[in-house]
Write an enzyme that holds these catalytic residues in place. Structure first.
Site, PDB file in Angstrom:
ATOM      1  CB  VAL A 292     -31.196  28.906  48.678  1.00  0.00           C
ATOM      2  CG1 VAL A 292     -30.342  28.177  47.647  1.00  0.00           C
ATOM      3  CG2 VAL A 292     -30.488  30.154  49.193  1.00  0.00           C
ATOM      4  CB  SER A 293     -32.925  25.377  46.057  1.00  0.00           C
ATOM      5  OG  SER A 293     -33.253  24.219  45.339  1.00  0.00           O
ATOM      6  CG  ASN A 294     -37.171  22.457  46.959  1.00  0.00           C
ATOM      7  OD1 ASN A 294     -37.268  22.684  45.765  1.00  0.00           O
ATOM      8  ND2 ASN A 294     -37.177  21.229  47.443  1.00  0.00           N
TER       9      ASN A 294
END
Length: 703
Positions: A292-294
């Site tokens: 998720v995300s980074n």
């Protein structure tokens, strides 16, 4: 295998493993000897997924108790970290999907198993060394007691944002355990790893404060190089952060750390379940690089650089993927070409950091959450934002003459930079929370491999007193900071200090910029960071075109992704309204690049979901028309993982690229009976008006 007991909660066996001491299958060579902690969790008093809190404890806003806040135990820190990981990334409010579409109580097929949702099993916590100095990484491998030995599956869990190693517990581990898979987490070189330079304290692998010069290897200790001692004397009470000050550009190594975690995961599975041989291998184990995300960016980096065939598939949601520059990359949105897509993450963040505080006052954003509050978590008022507008005008960066018109102009400059108008509703919140300043004061320093004493744009990190001046971080806050959430300053009681302000050193909201004579949120430093990134203009001290700028831009190039997933099946899920990771520069741009690079070999599907954004836990706060404006992107992450597992195990075709058109739920609670009314499925045959196409001519996304 020699084991030494360590403190553990009732019913939990806490074991310290001296790595390699008589083990039938020794740990990989990159695992720091003596660093492996093994916990067997009974699923009654403690567990893998909720640290014993269960669904009710995770949903509660009350933090888990600490008997002695000045000296928390490893189990207390772990429990607090797990609680924060869930609540920082998942909407746990009633009616938003909690325990219906996601949550620890769910079993196969999203059925409610009842009870607390505790998951028994074993976890291995260890430190790893990448050989580059500047601190160690943390890996956590979790193996549920009902792990499917006949169909072994391992999923990655690189932390999102700059969270610690527990960052993916509520997002990816929940899905993994529901499907009887193991998960290999990594903090990917980030986490709340800081060094209190004045008091000489750091964290160990369990999150406990320890003397920086102690015998045990800490997660991070500021490199002791020329000028450090003198800088500490001249700048007391400062904190060095690993992501910013390790001197090794950890962001460029996220994929490497994820591959290390996979190898550590395979070792742990063999150690726990094997027969003394390496019976669990990449050849017989499904490995999904997920995040998720980074963490999603890390999963993509890992897949692109996997040379040993470890990874079988990729699934990411709202990934911070940074496409390498490529001529001919075209994105069309609603038939219209997007201007200059695929900008670097720190390019659009330094531009946002200049203009967003002013733009938050734009009449077009009237009624947006947090618009009427001062930045950096302040209360009612708009003085600092108006001052930023005036200073931008004085610098020639805006032309309008009154605040409202300046704010509207600033907003237009932001959208002209590729930011979707759909995302602007949460821009005032990002500015209020200091989200843009979190990024620009941290990532460029890491990219440029700056040490804390180099301080290229005159900002440092410290706790502050009531006067905004650097002050010692209170003992209990210091002892518990490891277990907090995504703690990049300004947050968690740590401020960004404007060292070169007219009235500095002082926290940015109180700083008076030397070049403007105004309290304008340290515009001087924001201009400096922007200059280092773009190489245009001198910036503060004229460094934009000098060595500092060259270092930053070289580091920027090192964190980009080339677009080649080597034909792996991949699902990339993006939130159309994302104000953190912007689709035109991340998900859309990477999908377009992948189509150019891989051509017919590409097996990437790009899924863009309307009425979704980055901050799942804040959905209840983002209200519009009497109810939450947004729906949970986590639901589509889990469904994408479902689709990928069915593809890998059963050959079910992956869904093609498409827009999923959701409907805000208003005051209606999501239930198992009605959720598809608001959250339609990712379909195997999207309508023509919803189909996203990608080929050599570019990516076309319907409105």
């Amino acid at each position: 295998m020699r084991r030494v007991m360590v403190a553990g909660a009732a019913g939990v066996i806490g074991l310290l493993l001296d790595a390699g001491a008589g083990a039938a299958v020794p740990p990989p060579g990159f695992v720091v000897p003596g660093s492996v902690v093994v916990r067997d969790l009974d699923g009654v008093t403690d567990d893998l997924l909720t640290a014993g809190l269960g669904a009710e404890g995770i949903a509660s806003a009350t933090l888990p108790t600490i008997a002695d806040p000045a000296a928390p135990t490893p189990d207390e820190l772990r429990r607090r970290a797990v609680h924060n990981a869930w609540r920082g990334l998942i909407d746990t409010s009633p009616g938003g999907g909690w325990t219906v579409l996601f949550g620890p109580n769910l079993g196969p097929g999203y059925t409610d198993r009842g009870g607390k949702g505790l998951v028994a099993g074993r976890e291995y916590l260890m430190q790893t060394d990448d050989g580059a100095g500047g601190g160690l990484q943390t890996v956590l491998v979790q193996i549920p007691a009902d792990f499917d030995r006949q169909r072994p599956c391992l999923v990655t869990g690189p932390s999102s944002g700059s969270r610690n190693v527990y960052g993916a517990v509520g997002t990816t581990a929940e899905w993994a355990f529901r499907n009887r898979c193991a998960i290999a987490h990594t903090d990917k070189g980030t986490g709340n790893a800081y060094h209190d330079l004045t008091r000489g304290t750091v964290y160990d692998r369990l999150g406990r404060l320890r003397p920086a010069n102690g015998a045990e290897a800490p997660n991070f200790r500021a490199p002791d190089r020329d000028g450090l001692a003198a800088w500490i004397d001249a700048n007391p009470d400062r904190l060095a952060y690993k992501q910013a000050h390790s001197g090794k550009n950890v962001d460029s190594r996220w994929g490497f750390y994820t591959l290390q975690a996979i190898r550590a995961g395979l070792w742990a599975l063999n150690d726990h379940l094997g027969t003394g041989t390496e019976s669990i291998t990449p050849a017989n184990t499904l490995v999904i690089a997920a995040g998720v995300s980074n963490g999603g960016g890390a999963a993509i980096q890992a897949a692109e650089t996997d040379r040993d065939g470890l990874i079988d598939a990729v699934v990411t949601v709202i990934p911070n993927v940074i496409p390498a520059p490529r001529d001919g990359m075209v994105i069309r949105y609603g038939g219209e070409p997007v201007t200059d897509p695929g900008r670097h993450f720190i390019d659009y963040y330094t531009q946002l950091a200049l203009y967003a505080d002013c733009a938050a006052l734009a009449p077009a954003l009237a009624g947006a959450p947090f618009q009427d509050r001062e930045p950096n978590g302040g209360g009612a008022g708009q003085t600092l934002r108006a001052n930023r507008c005036a200073s931008l005008k004085d610098k020639g960066l805006l032309t309008a003459t009154d605040t409202a018109a300046q704010a509207a102009e600033a907003l237009e400059r932001i959208t002209a930079h590729g930011v979707l108008r759909e995302s602007l509703f949460t821009l005032p919140f990002m500015a209020w929370a200091g989200g843009y300043r979190q990024i620009i004061g941290t990532y460029p320093q890491g990219y440029g491999r700056f040490l804390v004493q180099e301080n290229p744009c005159g900002t440092s990190f410290a706790a502050t007193g009531p006067d905004g001046r650097p002050a010692p971080l209170p003992g209990a806050a210091a002892a518990l900071l490891f277990a907090a959430g995504n703690i990049l300053p300004p947050s968690g009681g740590i401020a960004v200090i404007a060292d070169r302000a007219e009235n500095g050193p002082v926290a940015e909201p109180m700083a008076v910029s030397r070049s403007t004579g105004r309290a304008d949120l340290n515009l001087d430093s924001a201009l400096c960071w922007r200059a280092l990134v773009t190489g245009e203009g001198g910036g503060q001290d004229g460094r934009g075109q000098g060595d500092a700028g060259r270092r930053v831009r070289q580091g920027m190039a090192e964190v980009t992704s080339g677009g080649d997933l080597h034909g792996l099946p991949a699902l990339l899920v993006a939130a159309r309204d994302d104000q953190v990771i912007h689709p035109n520069h991340a998900g859309r741009a990477y999908s377009a690049l992948n189509a150019l690079v891989e051509g017919p070999r590409s097996r990437l599907s790009y899924i863009e979901v309307t009425n979704t954004q980055h901050f799942e836990s804040l959905i209840p706060a983002f209200k519009r028309d009497g109810g939450p404006a947004y729906l949970p992107i986590q639901h589509y992450y889990a469904r994408a993982l479902d689709a990928m597992l069915a593809h890998l195990r059963d050959g079910t075709p992956l869904p093609p690229s498409q827009v999923v058109r959701t409907t805000p739920r208003g005051a209606t609670a999501l239930t198992t009976e009605n959720f598809t009314t608001f959250l339609p499925p990712i379909t195997a045959q999207p309508a023509a008006a919803d189909a996203i196409t990608a080929d050599k001519t570019g990516l076309s996304v319907p409105r």
